[in-house]
Structure formats: structure tokens, C-alpha cells
Design an enzyme around this catalytic site. Structure first.
Site, PDB file in Angstrom:
ATOM      1  N   ASP A  43       0.848  -1.185   0.000  1.00  0.00           N
ATOM      2  CA  ASP A  43       0.000   0.000   0.000  1.00  0.00           C
ATOM      3  C   ASP A  43       0.890   1.244   0.000  1.00  0.00           C
ATOM      4  OD1 ASP A  43      -1.761   2.203   1.030  1.00  0.00           O
ATOM      5  OD2 ASP A  43      -3.202   0.581   1.214  1.00  0.00           O
ATOM      6  N   ILE A  44       0.506   2.259  -0.782  1.00  0.00           N
ATOM      7  CA  ILE A  44       1.311   3.488  -0.841  1.00  0.00           C
ATOM      8  C   ILE A  44       1.103   4.377   0.388  1.00  0.00           C
ATOM      9  CG2 ILE A  44       1.467   3.510  -3.354  1.00  0.00           C
ATOM     10  CD1 ILE A  44      -0.674   5.745  -3.318  1.00  0.00           C
ATOM     11  N   ASN A  99     -12.856  -3.357   3.405  1.00  0.00           N
ATOM     12  CA  ASN A  99     -13.731  -2.202   3.589  1.00  0.00           C
ATOM     13  C   ASN A  99     -14.902  -2.336   2.622  1.00  0.00           C
ATOM     14  OD1 ASN A  99     -11.786  -1.230   5.359  1.00  0.00           O
ATOM     15  ND2 ASN A  99     -10.831   0.059   3.835  1.00  0.00           N
ATOM     16  N   GLN A 106     -14.598   2.437   2.223  1.00  0.00           N
ATOM     17  CA  GLN A 106     -14.152   1.948   0.926  1.00  0.00           C
ATOM     18  C   GLN A 106     -14.018   3.123  -0.027  1.00  0.00           C
ATOM     19  OE1 GLN A 106     -16.685  -1.004  -0.935  1.00  0.00           O
ATOM     20  NE2 GLN A 106     -15.191  -1.410  -2.541  1.00  0.00           N
ATOM     21  N   SER A 107     -12.807   3.341  -0.513  1.00  0.00           N
ATOM     22  CA  SER A 107     -12.575   4.468  -1.412  1.00  0.00           C
ATOM     23  C   SER A 107     -12.272   4.024  -2.850  1.00  0.00           C
ATOM     24  CB  SER A 107     -11.449   5.360  -0.887  1.00  0.00           C
ATOM     25  OG  SER A 107     -10.254   4.633  -0.749  1.00  0.00           O
ATOM     26  N   HIS A 112     -10.960  -5.468  -2.524  1.00  0.00           N
ATOM     27  CA  HIS A 112      -9.560  -5.702  -2.189  1.00  0.00           C
ATOM     28  C   HIS A 112      -9.419  -6.000  -0.714  1.00  0.00           C
ATOM     29  CE1 HIS A 112     -10.333  -1.370  -1.801  1.00  0.00           C
ATOM     30  NE2 HIS A 112      -9.351  -1.318  -0.921  1.00  0.00           N
ATOM     31  N   LEU A 113      -8.417  -6.776  -0.387  1.00  0.00           N
ATOM     32  CA  LEU A 113      -8.111  -7.120   0.993  1.00  0.00           C
ATOM     33  C   LEU A 113      -6.887  -6.343   1.434  1.00  0.00           C
ATOM     34  CD1 LEU A 113      -9.716  -9.594  -0.184  1.00  0.00           C
ATOM     35  CD2 LEU A 113      -8.522 -10.980   1.490  1.00  0.00           C
ATOM     36  N   HIS A 114      -6.958  -5.821   2.644  1.00  0.00           N
ATOM     37  CA  HIS A 114      -5.795  -5.201   3.279  1.00  0.00           C
ATOM     38  C   HIS A 114      -5.197  -6.263   4.197  1.00  0.00           C
ATOM     39  CE1 HIS A 114      -6.871  -0.910   2.375  1.00  0.00           C
ATOM     40  NE2 HIS A 114      -8.076  -1.460   2.276  1.00  0.00           N
TER      41      HIS A 114
END
Length: 126
Positions: A43-44, A99, A106-107, A112-114
Site C-alpha cells: 500500500d502506498i 472495507n 471503501q474508497s 480488495h483485501l488489506h
């Protein structure tokens, strides 16, 4: 975190996403894991020493849109998360987060999974 909340409040489902562009290699990205069903990358904007995003190649906007036909993809992502966590040395434990919707922060409307780890995580998470 306030930036992510603001992004989630204005994000809309539908159309192309940054993850679609990453999958098509229109946006450069160093995958730390890749197979025929998903990819993983750092992740950035990490929220832990290790913060990895795992995304399916098959787009699904959000978890609440999942149907019975998505069960294989969803199960596969959980097993892939385990592989990625092991590969990245998260032997002491990690958290997997999805999310969903604006109140779930959720953006990006591509499921997707974190995968978060590398330190003791707190509870409750919210």
C-alpha cells in the site's frame, strides 16, 4: 485516516478504478505476489509496518455485491492472503480487512483485501 474517510464519502461504484489500471499495467506497480487470479502489492499509504493490498483480477465492486458465483474467488483470496502473509514474514500474526461501502471507508470500488501486520495491532480496530 481523515483523507481516506473523505475519499470514501465521495467515491462511487462503477467504471474503471485505479486497481483496473494497475492490473492492465497502465500504472506501474511492483507486485510482491502474482498468480492467475490475484495480485498483491504494498500500500502506498501504509497503516502498519506491513500493509499489503490483495486484489482479484476478476473485478467485483464490493463485498456486499458478491453472489453465490463469487464464492470461489472469495475463498481463493483468503488463501492467497495466507500465502502472502507467510511470504512477507508475518509469522507473529496479521489482520485481513475488507472495507465495504462509504461507512466501511471503501474508497476504491474494486474489492480488495488489506493485509496488515509487522507490529502488535490494537483492538477494537474501529
Amino acid at each position: 485516516m481523515a483523507d481516506e474517510v473523505a475519499k470514501a464519502q465521495t467515491a462511487v461504484a462503477g467504471g474503471d478504478t485505479i486497481f483496473g489500471k494497475i492490473l492492465r499495467k497502465e500504472i506501474p506497480c511492483n507486485f510482491i505476489y502474482e498468480d492467475d487470479k490475484c495480485v498483491a502489492f504494498n500500500d502506498i499509504n501504509p497503516q502498519a509496518p506491513k500493509h499489503i493490498l490483495l486484489i482479484p483480477r476478476k473485478p467485483l465492486a464490493m463485498l456486499s455485491d458478491a453472489e453465490e458465483s463469487d464464492v470461489e474467488t472469495l475463498g481463493y483470496l483468503m488463501l492467497a492472503a495466507k500465502k502472502v502473509a507467510k511470504q512477507e514474514g508475518l509469522d507473529e500474526g496479521y489482520r485481513v480487512v475488507i472495507n465495504n461501502g462509504k461507512h466501511g471507508c471503501q474508497s476504491v470500488f474494486h474489492l480488495h483485501l488489506h493485509i496488515l501486520g509487522g507490529r502488535q495491532l490494537g483492538w477494537p480496530p474501529g
